[in-house]
Design a protein around this motif. Structure first.
Motif, short mmCIF file in Angstrom:
data_model
loop_
_atom_site.label_atom_id
_atom_site.label_comp_id
_atom_site.label_asym_id
_atom_site.label_seq_id
_atom_site.Cartn_x
_atom_site.Cartn_y
_atom_site.Cartn_z
N THR A 30 -1.30 5.74 -7.82
CA THR A 30 -1.71 4.41 -8.26
C THR A 30 -0.91 3.97 -9.49
N ARG A 31 -0.67 4.91 -10.40
CA ARG A 31 0.13 4.58 -11.58
C ARG A 31 1.59 4.34 -11.23
N ALA A 83 0.82 -1.20 0.00
CA ALA A 83 0.00 0.00 0.00
C ALA A 83 0.86 1.26 0.00
N PRO A 127 2.31 0.46 -9.03
CA PRO A 127 1.40 -0.60 -9.48
C PRO A 127 1.42 -1.78 -8.50
N ARG A 186 -0.02 -1.80 -5.63
CA ARG A 186 -0.24 -1.34 -4.26
C ARG A 186 -1.57 -0.58 -4.17
N THR A 187 -2.23 -0.76 -3.06
CA THR A 187 -3.45 0.00 -2.78
C THR A 187 -3.07 1.40 -2.30
N VAL A 188 -3.66 2.42 -2.88
CA VAL A 188 -3.42 3.80 -2.43
C VAL A 188 -4.55 4.20 -1.48
N GLU A 189 -4.21 4.44 -0.24
CA GLU A 189 -5.17 4.88 0.77
C GLU A 189 -4.95 6.35 1.06
N GLN A 190 -5.99 7.14 0.92
CA GLN A 190 -5.91 8.57 1.23
C GLN A 190 -6.65 8.83 2.54
N LYS A 232 -4.20 10.71 -6.15
CA LYS A 232 -4.42 9.28 -5.97
C LYS A 232 -4.19 8.52 -7.27
N ALA A 233 -4.66 9.09 -8.38
CA ALA A 233 -4.46 8.44 -9.68
C ALA A 233 -2.99 8.33 -10.03
#
Length: 387
Positions: free
Chosen positions: A354-355, A334, A358, A360-364, A350-351
């Motif tokens: 995420t790119r 993450a 790759p 991994r979960t992006v948590e905001q 976040k986008a």
């Protein structure tokens, strides 16, 4: 710990922040002098400069054994904001604990509250007393040798130039290393983990304003500090930025603006085109320097731009708020980042993350109380890599 906010109109957010830290912390000149003296004594008594050898500090996205954090409980530092900051620390700890173990250092008197807010997934320990929550700066810098070895280096934390009480935090690095059971050495400079970024392949970046500063390293040249950094981190090259002197407690830590994504690849959080304060100019200069730089292997740096938010559109009205997407933390599986209420910028950040990460979960997370204190998620975490 980073107070890297861009200027915005005054009118909100009275209370503790890190441009008015001395009064909030209650640190008198005599106390500051004592703290500085004690810090130098501890540094001198430590085991001397760390030998680089085969050990080096890996990039943050390697596999971690655990994340280290610290629990704030000082009303003399935080005042009426303490409860909110504790809630944000607990949110960060619980979120990271979904992906890897979290060890949280808390003072005995406040451990019950820490356990209550963090819940059963976070391990709270009381054997390492703390002054505040900035584990990135007070904690050890772990190194690996690629052959199953792990050790730790301390950067001789002195309260960001004796600006804040730090008698306990000055000992956190060596106590964490002792808890883990790994060799510990003291670097031949005074600094903080947030002041240095590493790519894990020989390249570092840092600001002169933080490390080439008489409040940390009086009388030392850039060449001397650079040599100490290379030895401590097992690196061969430092990319320097000028930074911003004297406008925040950290003297402009690099990890609120520029981060390594991989060897030869970096990211810089950019200001709006209309922003022209000292930190906006600093960010543009960091981008220019990185874009013209090469890595330790001689490869040209590839630099991504991460657009920062519009300070007129974020939730906080505090003029010293830190809205740094770049102050994210990479853990197992993450990326944990802040979000600040500028919906367009939050979504774009976040986008991009995420790119860039790759798989991994992006948590905001909404960490507005911590941000009002001038810090972010990276500031309050310290990774322990798998050997």
């Amino acid at each position: 710990m980073n107070d890297h906010a861009m200027n915005r109109p005054a009118g909100g957010g009275a209370g503790m922040n890190r441009r008015r830290f001395l009064t909030a912390a209650g640190l008198t000149a005599a106390a500051a002098a004592l703290a500085a003296t004690e810090g130098r004594g501890r540094a001198a008594a430590a085991a001397g400069p760390a030998a680089a050898g085969a050990f080096s500090v890996p990039i943050e996205d390697v596999r971690h054994t655990r994340t280290w954090m610290a629990w704030p409980d000082s009303s003399s530092i935080w005042g009426g904001k303490l409860g909110g900051v504790q809630s944000d620390i607990a949110l960060i700890a619980r979120t990271i604990a979904k992906y890897e173990p979290v060890y949280l250092c808390a003072n005995s008197a406040s451990a019950a509250k820490a356990r209550s807010l963090c819940g059963p997934t976070v391990t709270v320990i009381t054997t390492i007393p703390v002054d505040d929550c900035w584990m990135r700066d007070s904690g050890p810098v772990f190194r690996t040798d690629g052959a199953g070895g792990l050790d730790a280096v301390g950067l001789n934390f002195n309260g960001w130039g004796s600006k804040q009480t730090h008698a306990r935090d000055a000992l956190v690095a060596q106590r964490v290393a002792a808890h883990v059971g790994v060799p510990y050495t003291s670097a031949a400079l005074v600094g903080e983990g947030g002041a240095v970024e590493q790519d894990g392949a020989g390249t570092l970046m840092a600001t002169r304003s933080s490390l080439l500063n008489n409040n940390r390293n009086p009388g030392k040249s850039q060449a001397q500090i650079e040599a100490a950094l290379r030895t401590a981190y097992g690196a061969s090259k430092v990319i320097w930025f000028d930074g911003v002197y004297g406008q925040d407690i950290t003297d402009d830590h690099v990890d609120a603006t520029s981060r390594f994504l991989a060897p030869g690849k970096a990211l810089v959080q950019m200001p709006l085109a209309t922003d022209n304060d000292a930190y906006a100019k600093d960010a543009r200069q960091q981008y220019q320097v990185l874009s013209a730089a090469t890595s330790a292997t001689g490869a040209p740096m590839v630099v991504e731009k991460l657009q920062g938010p519009d300070y007129y559109k974020i939730r906080s009205t505090n003029p010293d708020f830190l809205a740094s997407f770049a102050n994210y933390y990479v853990c197992n599986g993450a990326v944990i980042s802040g979000q600040f209420g500028d919906t367009r910028a939050d979504t774009a950040a976040k986008a991009l993350l995420t790119r860039l990460f790759p798989g991994r979960t992006v948590e905001q997370l909404n960490i507005d109380r911590l941000g009002t204190g001038g810090g972010g998620i990276h500031c309050v975490t310290q990774q322990q890599p798998v050997p």
